[in-house]
Scaffold this motif. Structure first.
Motif, PDB file in Angstrom:
ATOM      1  N   ALA A  23       0.847  -1.194   0.000  1.00 28.74           N
ATOM      2  CA  ALA A  23       0.000   0.000   0.000  1.00 28.74           C
ATOM      3  C   ALA A  23       0.876   1.235   0.000  1.00 28.74           C
ATOM      4  O   ALA A  23       1.874   1.304   0.708  1.00 28.74           O
ATOM      5  N   SER A  24       0.494   2.210  -0.811  1.00 34.08           N
ATOM      6  CA  SER A  24       1.245   3.462  -0.870  1.00 34.08           C
ATOM      7  C   SER A  24       0.288   4.615  -1.115  1.00 34.08           C
ATOM      8  O   SER A  24      -0.847   4.423  -1.541  1.00 34.08           O
ATOM      9  N   GLY A  25       0.772   5.829  -0.842  1.00 36.56           N
ATOM     10  CA  GLY A  25      -0.054   7.010  -1.057  1.00 36.56           C
ATOM     11  C   GLY A  25      -0.310   7.746   0.244  1.00 36.56           C
ATOM     12  O   GLY A  25       0.457   7.645   1.197  1.00 36.56           O
ATOM     13  N   SER A  26      -1.413   8.501   0.289  1.00 40.32           N
ATOM     14  CA  SER A  26      -1.751   9.320   1.456  1.00 40.32           C
ATOM     15  C   SER A  26      -2.412   8.453   2.518  1.00 40.32           C
ATOM     16  O   SER A  26      -3.621   8.227   2.505  1.00 40.32           O
ATOM     17  N   ILE A  27      -1.589   7.973   3.426  1.00 43.02           N
ATOM     18  CA  ILE A  27      -2.056   7.059   4.462  1.00 43.02           C
ATOM     19  C   ILE A  27      -1.583   7.547   5.818  1.00 43.02           C
ATOM     20  O   ILE A  27      -0.389   7.745   6.009  1.00 43.02           O
ATOM     21  N   SER A  28      -2.508   7.738   6.729  1.00 42.58           N
ATOM     22  CA  SER A  28      -2.139   8.083   8.094  1.00 42.58           C
ATOM     23  C   SER A  28      -1.895   6.820   8.914  1.00 42.58           C
ATOM     24  O   SER A  28      -0.916   6.725   9.652  1.00 42.58           O
ATOM     25  N   ALA A  29      -2.790   5.868   8.757  1.00 41.44           N
ATOM     26  CA  ALA A  29      -2.638   4.602   9.489  1.00 41.44           C
ATOM     27  C   ALA A  29      -3.428   3.527   8.766  1.00 41.44           C
ATOM     28  O   ALA A  29      -4.485   3.793   8.196  1.00 41.44           O
ATOM     29  N   ILE A  30      -2.887   2.324   8.789  1.00 40.95           N
ATOM     30  CA  ILE A  30      -3.586   1.169   8.233  1.00 40.95           C
ATOM     31  C   ILE A  30      -4.193   0.383   9.375  1.00 40.95           C
ATOM     32  O   ILE A  30      -3.500   0.022  10.332  1.00 40.95           O
ATOM     33  N   VAL A  31      -5.486   0.130   9.280  1.00 40.75           N
ATOM     34  CA  VAL A  31      -6.204  -0.587  10.321  1.00 40.75           C
ATOM     35  C   VAL A  31      -6.101  -2.094  10.106  1.00 40.75           C
ATOM     36  O   VAL A  31      -5.925  -2.860  11.049  1.00 40.75           O
ATOM     37  N   GLY A  32      -6.221  -2.499   8.845  1.00 42.12           N
ATOM     38  CA  GLY A  32      -6.150  -3.927   8.535  1.00 42.12           C
ATOM     39  C   GLY A  32      -5.988  -4.141   7.052  1.00 42.12           C
ATOM     40  O   GLY A  32      -6.334  -3.272   6.243  1.00 42.12           O
ATOM     41  N   MET A  33      -5.445  -5.284   6.689  1.00 43.46           N
ATOM     42  CA  MET A  33      -5.296  -5.657   5.285  1.00 43.46           C
ATOM     43  C   MET A  33      -5.758  -7.095   5.115  1.00 43.46           C
ATOM     44  O   MET A  33      -5.659  -7.900   6.046  1.00 43.46           O
TER      45      MET A  33
END
Length: 120
Positions: A23-33
């Motif tokens: 995952a890339s781009g404007s991300i503050s936090a990833i909750v789950g994948m």
């Protein structure tokens, strides 16, 4: 936000493949994948998911054969698929729940699919 999936291919029954999704781009936090799959003429179905903290869950037919993992930031997710069966043949899609910058809302994104074919 972009999800780049890779690792699909052709494998014989009983073989292994490893999928990855970054995952890339404007991300503050990833909750789950997670990973989903869609076989020919079938509906898309959930396969596995991992959330922050490393908690993973699996669809019953893949539990014990597939393992989902991620890097420490949860930016990249992997799906190690062992003991593959013909019925695992499908297009596999990665999916992410993330929080964009400047918001507390959780957004959901899909990656492009990667074909997995299990055949002798």
């Amino acid at each position: 936000v972009q999800l780049q999936a890779s690792g699909g291919g052709l494998v014989q029954p009983g073989g292994s493949l490893r999928l990855s999704c970054a995952a890339s781009g404007s991300i503050s936090a990833i909750v789950g994948m997670g990973w989903y799959r869609q076989g020919a003429g079938k509906q898309r179905e959930w396969v596995a998911r991992i959330i922050r903290g490393g908690i993973d869950t699996y669809e019953a037919s893949v539990e014990g054969r597939f393992t989902i993992s991620s890097d420490s930031a949860l930016n990249t997710v992997y799906l190690q698929m062992n003991s593959l069966k013909v019925e695992d043949t499908a297009v596999y899609y990665c999916n992410v729940d993330l929080i964009p910058p400047g918001t507390t809302n959780i957004m959901n994104y899909w990656g492009q699919g990667t074909q997995v074919t299990v055949s002798s």
